[in-house]
Design an enzyme around this catalytic site. Sequence first.
Site, PDB file in Angstrom:
ATOM      1  N   HIS A 308     -42.661 103.926 -87.468  1.00  0.00           N
ATOM      2  CA  HIS A 308     -43.991 103.356 -87.714  1.00  0.00           C
ATOM      3  C   HIS A 308     -43.906 102.479 -88.948  1.00  0.00           C
ATOM      4  CE1 HIS A 308     -48.332 103.168 -88.588  1.00  0.00           C
ATOM      5  NE2 HIS A 308     -48.511 103.497 -87.328  1.00  0.00           N
ATOM      6  N   ASP A 365     -48.378 106.744 -80.648  1.00  0.00           N
ATOM      7  CA  ASP A 365     -48.386 105.867 -79.476  1.00  0.00           C
ATOM      8  C   ASP A 365     -47.412 106.341 -78.399  1.00  0.00           C
ATOM      9  OD1 ASP A 365     -50.261 103.915 -80.455  1.00  0.00           O
ATOM     10  OD2 ASP A 365     -48.709 103.271 -81.844  1.00  0.00           O
TER      11      ASP A 365
END
Length: 428
Positions: A308, A365
């Site tokens: 991320h 995600d």
Amino acid sequence: MSDDKERTVELHYEGGVLKLPVFTGTEGENTVELKTLLGSTGMTTLDPGFGNTASCSSKITYIDGAAGILRYRGYPIEDLAVHSTFLETAYLVIYGELPEPGQLKEFSDKLRDNADIPAEMGAFIDAMPRNGHPMALMASAVNTLAAYYADSADPGDEEQVELATIRLMAKLPTIASRIYRNSIGETPIDPDDSLDYVDNFIRMTFGDNAPTGELGDLFNKAVGMLLVLHADHELNCSTATVRVVGSSQADIFASVASGINALSGPSHGGANQAVLEMLEEIRDSGISIEDFLEKVKSREVRLMGFGHRVYKNFDPRSKEIKVLASQILDRDENPDELFALALKLEAAALEDSYFTERKLYPNVDFYTGVIYRTMGFPTNMFTVLFAIGRLPGWVAHYREQLHDPAFRIARPRQHYIGSAERRHPSQG
């Protein structure tokens, strides 16, 4: 933020020395205030993407990417994901405190009472291209809310801003589900005021085709948790956009519509779709998980849904949703093959030192897309669900900005690298 300006840093430049105050927040980095830089030195700063620039002071969300920390109003996301509903979390993000039972009931009742959309607005949505991307359609619909509800479009009237807050929170799921129903050629379903927020959205979306029983309960819980996990994420692209548009004194409807448009970009809201595309590629190519990871290591392909930009450790939003993902897979009699493939890929990557040493762990995600796909949501609806979850954060930042003593219209500077002055050919 401390208002003690005795702490300073010195900027030495040709022509002098400028002392700049240093502020200390509750947690996180110290902040150097540059308000006097241009006037004192004639210079500006260049910070592409604003990655080192704090454009405001905020009390809403704290992130420590290195430590894997995300807190809304001081509460760790791990606690909220397990112990608070989406409406409780939305109330916390918007109003600053977790609601008492009476406050939660009042908030929930207001949302139920305002979930319907005007018949004219329904006709407007129905007239939009049914094959259009739902994010474009949703942004257009939200942008028109100021026309249908002119009595709540004045940012200078606190009562109107509060009424607009309720209307946005109440109507966005209705708008989203109507767009989806139109896209599949089905009749829109009106809100049911006997259902809670998440259950009502799922019913309006899927009708009689909604998952039922224990599996249906798990799906509803997963959607509620995913909305909690997405409720705010500090000054990401879409939230910064809401603030910038709102800084012009634009109404909250226009500002939120701008956030929806920002979120629609694949670099912001499309990560879960990229995960599914990767999984489909693995499945369709017939490559083994092990061979695929070797291709990742040799940089032939990218491993989507791992790592991320902010979190340099575990994404704190991923832990609890992973547990739910596993429970859904265990109880689904006809599990989606990509769902099972995703969990196998995750397990293999976490056993490989190449990924763990680089702190490439699954982010939120990675799980979002496979859960939504298993429920029956088409890929182009994933970002719509993201927007419903992020709405409390957009609203909270818009409202906070209105009460900020330093509130002013956003006007970034530029570093000009174009032509110097030139004479027009007509001037010889």
